[in-house]
Scaffold this motif. Structure first.
Motif, PDB file in Angstrom:
ATOM      1  N   THR A 142       0.693  -1.181  -0.091  1.00 21.71           N
ATOM      2  CA  THR A 142       0.257   0.204   0.280  1.00 21.71           C
ATOM      3  C   THR A 142       0.954   1.611   0.044  1.00 21.71           C
ATOM      4  OG1 THR A 142      -2.134  -0.674   1.248  1.00 21.71           O
ATOM      5  CG2 THR A 142      -1.656   1.207   1.100  1.00 21.71           C
ATOM      6  N   MET A 143       2.201   1.451   0.935  1.00 20.42           N
ATOM      7  CA  MET A 143       3.254   2.709   1.033  1.00 20.42           C
ATOM      8  C   MET A 143       3.738   2.165  -0.376  1.00 20.42           C
ATOM      9  SD  MET A 143       4.246   5.275   2.291  1.00 20.42           S
ATOM     10  CE  MET A 143       2.935   4.663   4.264  1.00 20.42           C
ATOM     11  N   CYS A 144       4.136   1.723  -1.068  1.00 19.24           N
ATOM     12  CA  CYS A 144       4.594   1.731  -2.226  1.00 19.24           C
ATOM     13  C   CYS A 144       3.971   2.487  -3.643  1.00 19.24           C
ATOM     14  CB  CYS A 144       5.169  -0.409  -3.088  1.00 19.24           C
ATOM     15  SG  CYS A 144       6.683  -0.285  -2.153  1.00 19.24           S
ATOM     16  N   LYS A 145       2.169   1.843  -3.329  1.00 20.02           N
ATOM     17  CA  LYS A 145       1.504   2.330  -4.709  1.00 20.02           C
ATOM     18  C   LYS A 145       1.336   3.825  -3.748  1.00 20.02           C
ATOM     19  CE  LYS A 145      -2.285   2.389  -7.388  1.00 20.02           C
ATOM     20  NZ  LYS A 145      -2.999   3.404  -7.476  1.00 20.02           N
ATOM     21  N   ILE A 146       0.668   4.407  -2.969  1.00 19.61           N
ATOM     22  CA  ILE A 146       1.312   5.732  -2.476  1.00 19.61           C
ATOM     23  C   ILE A 146       2.496   6.412  -2.858  1.00 19.61           C
ATOM     24  CG2 ILE A 146       1.290   7.597  -1.043  1.00 19.61           C
ATOM     25  CD1 ILE A 146      -0.912   5.264   0.948  1.00 19.61           C
ATOM     26  N   MET A 147       3.314   6.635  -2.673  1.00 20.89           N
ATOM     27  CA  MET A 147       5.098   7.028  -3.256  1.00 20.89           C
ATOM     28  C   MET A 147       4.937   7.007  -4.801  1.00 20.89           C
ATOM     29  SD  MET A 147       5.658   7.135  -0.171  1.00 20.89           S
ATOM     30  CE  MET A 147       7.439   8.359  -1.071  1.00 20.89           C
ATOM     31  N   GLU A 148       4.273   5.825  -5.451  1.00 18.31           N
ATOM     32  CA  GLU A 148       4.488   5.723  -6.637  1.00 18.31           C
ATOM     33  C   GLU A 148       3.483   6.217  -7.265  1.00 18.31           C
ATOM     34  OE1 GLU A 148       3.529   2.691 -10.457  1.00 18.31           O
ATOM     35  OE2 GLU A 148       3.391   1.825  -8.548  1.00 18.31           O
ATOM     36  N   ASP A 149       2.613   6.436  -6.545  1.00 19.11           N
ATOM     37  CA  ASP A 149       1.495   8.252  -7.062  1.00 19.11           C
ATOM     38  C   ASP A 149       2.145   9.509  -6.691  1.00 19.11           C
ATOM     39  OD1 ASP A 149      -0.532   5.720  -8.145  1.00 19.11           O
ATOM     40  OD2 ASP A 149      -1.977   6.403  -6.156  1.00 19.11           O
TER      41      ASP A 149
END
Length: 204
Positions: A142-149
């Motif tokens: 989830t955190m990786c997705k947030i950072m990617e966004d």
């Protein structure tokens, strides 16, 4: 009937013959925060006294006030010959000093906000959430997705900024029509190019 003259306060045109049913602090707060124009002889009811207090809280990275306080509470006061009295309109601005490390609740919370190791945190609720995003497989994803966004959003903003700057330079040179510029910069709509052209003409 001739129109009444108006004066500009807070960016709004306020007619000089307004009639107020109340001068209570929260009523005044409601009026001052309304950006729309007020009509002639508008009556302001007392219903605004029921509105809840407003709190705007900023947690700052540094001590912006420079007084080494944990919290800076900003309110409105009435100045009189006898001193200052709290206005009491229910409007509050609070700065929380992110650098504060006192041995109290705020100091411990600010420590946790900047702490990278969940095991060193004071508050278990924050530590539990930090462990989820740092150690749990789903939390890490989830955190990786947030950072990617966030990275994608920043890249899009940078690309749009560059496109606008390029369009501005091309319009200033005056060698191409907006239609031709639109072909070179497809990221911007024709309406956006017209807006940029209007800004360039205004500054010329």
């Amino acid at each position: 009937m001739a129109e009444r003259p108006c004066k500009f306060f807070n960016g709004s045109c306020v007619l000089t013959d307004l009639i107020f049913m109340s001068s209570r602090p929260k009523t005044i707060r409601s009026i001052s925060s309304t950006p729309s124009k007020l009509s002639a002889r508008q009556t302001v009811s007392n219903d605004t006294e029921d509105i809840p207090d407003s709190y705007v809280i900023f947690i700052t990275e540094n001590d912006v006030m420079g007084k080494n306080q944990a919290i800076y509470h900003i309110q409105r006061y009435v100045e009189t010959n006898e001193g200052k009295e709290l206005f009491g309109d229910g409007s509050h601005i609070i700065y929380v000093n992110g650098k504060y490390r006192g041995n109290d609740e705020v100091g411990k919370l600010m420590h946790d906000f900047s702490c990278t190791n969940p095991d060193d945190m004071n508050y278990e609720a924050l530590a539990k959430r930090a462990r989820y995003f740092k150690q749990d497989e789903k939390g890490v994803a989830t955190m990786c997705k947030i950072m990617e966004d966030m990275r994608n959003e920043a890249a899009q903003k940078a690309e749009l900024k560059n496109a606008r700057e390029t369009a501005t330079r091309m319009i200033k040179k005056g060698k191409m029509s907006l239609e031709e510029i639109a072909e070179y910069i497809p990221l911007l709509s024709f309406e956006e190019l017209k807006e940029i052209e209007a800004e360039v003409m205004q500054l010329a």
